[in-house]
Design a protein around this motif. Structure first.
Motif, mmCIF file in Angstrom:
data_model
loop_
_atom_site.group_PDB
_atom_site.id
_atom_site.type_symbol
_atom_site.label_atom_id
_atom_site.label_comp_id
_atom_site.label_asym_id
_atom_site.label_seq_id
_atom_site.Cartn_x
_atom_site.Cartn_y
_atom_site.Cartn_z
ATOM 1 N N SER A 8 56.980 2.276 -33.721
ATOM 2 C CA SER A 8 56.094 1.126 -33.537
ATOM 3 C C SER A 8 56.831 -0.014 -32.851
ATOM 4 C CB SER A 8 55.550 0.655 -34.892
ATOM 5 O OG SER A 8 54.686 1.614 -35.452
ATOM 6 N N VAL A 12 55.896 -1.419 -29.095
ATOM 7 C CA VAL A 12 55.491 -2.811 -28.890
ATOM 8 C C VAL A 12 56.377 -3.472 -27.848
ATOM 9 C CG1 VAL A 12 55.387 -5.106 -29.954
ATOM 10 C CG2 VAL A 12 54.458 -3.133 -31.166
ATOM 11 N N LYS A 16 54.817 -4.648 -24.648
ATOM 12 C CA LYS A 16 54.631 -6.085 -24.904
ATOM 13 C C LYS A 16 53.236 -6.363 -25.451
ATOM 14 C CE LYS A 16 58.061 -7.834 -21.610
ATOM 15 N NZ LYS A 16 58.948 -8.329 -22.675
ATOM 16 N N SER A 17 52.783 -5.451 -26.291
ATOM 17 C CA SER A 17 51.415 -5.551 -26.825
ATOM 18 C C SER A 17 51.286 -4.703 -28.080
ATOM 19 C CB SER A 17 50.409 -5.074 -25.772
ATOM 20 O OG SER A 17 49.145 -4.860 -26.342
ATOM 21 N N PHE A 18 50.712 -5.295 -29.135
ATOM 22 C CA PHE A 18 50.460 -4.544 -30.361
ATOM 23 C C PHE A 18 49.295 -3.574 -30.159
ATOM 24 C CE2 PHE A 18 53.238 -7.612 -32.090
ATOM 25 C CZ PHE A 18 53.647 -7.187 -33.341
ATOM 26 N N ALA A 21 50.388 -0.568 -28.094
ATOM 27 C CA ALA A 21 51.248 0.278 -28.928
ATOM 28 C C ALA A 21 50.397 1.111 -29.889
ATOM 29 C CB ALA A 21 52.239 -0.582 -29.701
ATOM 30 N N GLN A 29 45.807 -1.281 -34.951
ATOM 31 C CA GLN A 29 46.717 -2.390 -34.700
ATOM 32 C C GLN A 29 47.307 -2.942 -35.999
ATOM 33 O OE1 GLN A 29 45.388 -5.157 -31.714
ATOM 34 N NE2 GLN A 29 46.668 -6.812 -32.504
ATOM 35 N N ILE A 32 50.340 -0.959 -36.932
ATOM 36 C CA ILE A 32 51.524 -1.326 -36.144
ATOM 37 C C ILE A 32 52.152 -2.586 -36.720
ATOM 38 C CG2 ILE A 32 52.364 -2.077 -33.889
ATOM 39 C CD1 ILE A 32 51.675 0.830 -33.849
ATOM 40 N N SER A 33 51.315 -3.591 -37.017
ATOM 41 C CA SER A 33 51.817 -4.848 -37.583
ATOM 42 C C SER A 33 52.522 -4.613 -38.912
ATOM 43 C CB SER A 33 50.664 -5.833 -37.772
ATOM 44 O OG SER A 33 50.080 -6.163 -36.532
ATOM 45 N N ARG A 50 56.766 -13.741 -31.307
ATOM 46 C CA ARG A 50 55.430 -13.643 -30.734
ATOM 47 C C ARG A 50 54.964 -15.009 -30.255
ATOM 48 N NH1 ARG A 50 56.277 -11.399 -35.508
ATOM 49 N NH2 ARG A 50 55.790 -9.228 -35.947
#
Length: 300
Positions: A8, A12, A16-18, A21, A29, A32-33, A50
């Protein structure tokens, strides 16, 4: 910490994006977080910074990211090795090397490699340490060897062998009378032969000079040369004295063309590294070459 969390983080950073990813990994999402937060909690450090416009690695993230990539690569390699068990390894591997390893490690290593695995060939380009870093960063060569370590998160570094910076002088009575002990005050009166800027040896020599109380902008420079081999020849001819790699001077010492002085009261060792681009999957021949090079250096 588990591989899904590592994946993950890497995804990311790459996207450069959740959300992208999450799409790549076929999860939500929030998942991933959660992976990133769990990883940060375990490490006790924030890994990503971020903003509304961008996602970048924090200082801790820059340190951790190359190892994260290596963990994923280790998983991939393990799977591939099982699948390719018994497969013959053959082909060419491209190395970019600074001058000291290119001239004083690789010749012996190539002979060693030929006996171990004759089906592997080598293409070796030589340059100063800064040039070698750039070649690996720009995917011009597969594997680099040098003494300058970059802070770039795009490169993974692995220690290869320790080297030492020593002082060489012409083999004449004046220096023979020192009987292996070079007085620091006498150093300030000498003419020096030095390497060009960008050389890893130059950087290491400057560091030794500072520890000896010499100021690089005040020493008397008799000549500035591009290679260690040229420096050795110029010193042997009596033009001046100079700092070089101990790996590089063995032949001239055996031939009694120069004298070598060490300074045990200060740290004069430096590390030579293997390195490669984190986003590049090393070839099978590259991995085998790295393994043999490490074996060879451990026996030196």
């Amino acid at each position: 910490m588990n591989l899904e969390q590592i994946k993950s983080l890497v995804s990311v950073v790459n996207h450069k994006s959740f959300s992208l990813a999450a799409k790549e990994m076929f999860v939500s999402q929030p998942t991933i977080s959660m992976h990133i937060k769990t990883l940060e909690k375990e490490l006790g450090e924030q890994l990503l910074i971020r903003s509304t416009k961008d996602i970048v690695l924090s200082e801790a993230g820059l340190l951790f990211y190359p190892y994260a990539v290596q963990m994923l690569k280790a998983e991939e390699d393990a799977i591939q090795k099982i699948k390719n068990k018994g497969e013959k390894i053959a082909g060419d591997v491209m190395f970019a090397s600074s001058s000291v390893p290119a001239n004083y490690i690789f010749p012996g290593f190539l002979s060693y490699s030929k006996k171990k695995n004759p089906d592997i060939g080598y293409k070796i380009s030589e340059g100063d340490s800064t040039e070698v870093l750039q070649k690996i960063l720009h995917f011009e060569q597969e594997i680099g060897v040098g003494s300058i370590r970059s802070s770039s998160a795009k490169l993974f570094f692995e220690p290869l062998i320790k080297d030492e910076i020593v002082l060489i002088t012409p083999n004449i009575k004046k220096y023979r009378d020192y009987k292996g002990n070079f007085d620091r005050n006498e150093l300030k009166r000498e003419n020096f032969v030095i390497r060009e800027m960008g050389s890893g040896t130059k950087t290491a020599a400057d560091n030794v000079e500072r520890k000896l109380g010499l100021e690089s902008d005040k020493i008397q420079v008799a000549a500035e040369v591009q290679t260690t081999e040229t420096l050795k020849r110029v010193v042997a001819e009596g033009v001046g004295i100079g700092f070089v790699s101990s790996l590089a001077v063995k032949d001239y010492l055996e031939q009694k063309r120069v004298l070598v002085f060490e300074f045990p009261e200060i740290e004069t060792k430096r590390q030579l590294y293997l390195f490669w681009h984190c986003e590049r999957n090393l070839s099978k021949v590259g991995e085998r070459a790295i393994s043999m090079l490490k074996e060879y250096c451990s026996e030196m």
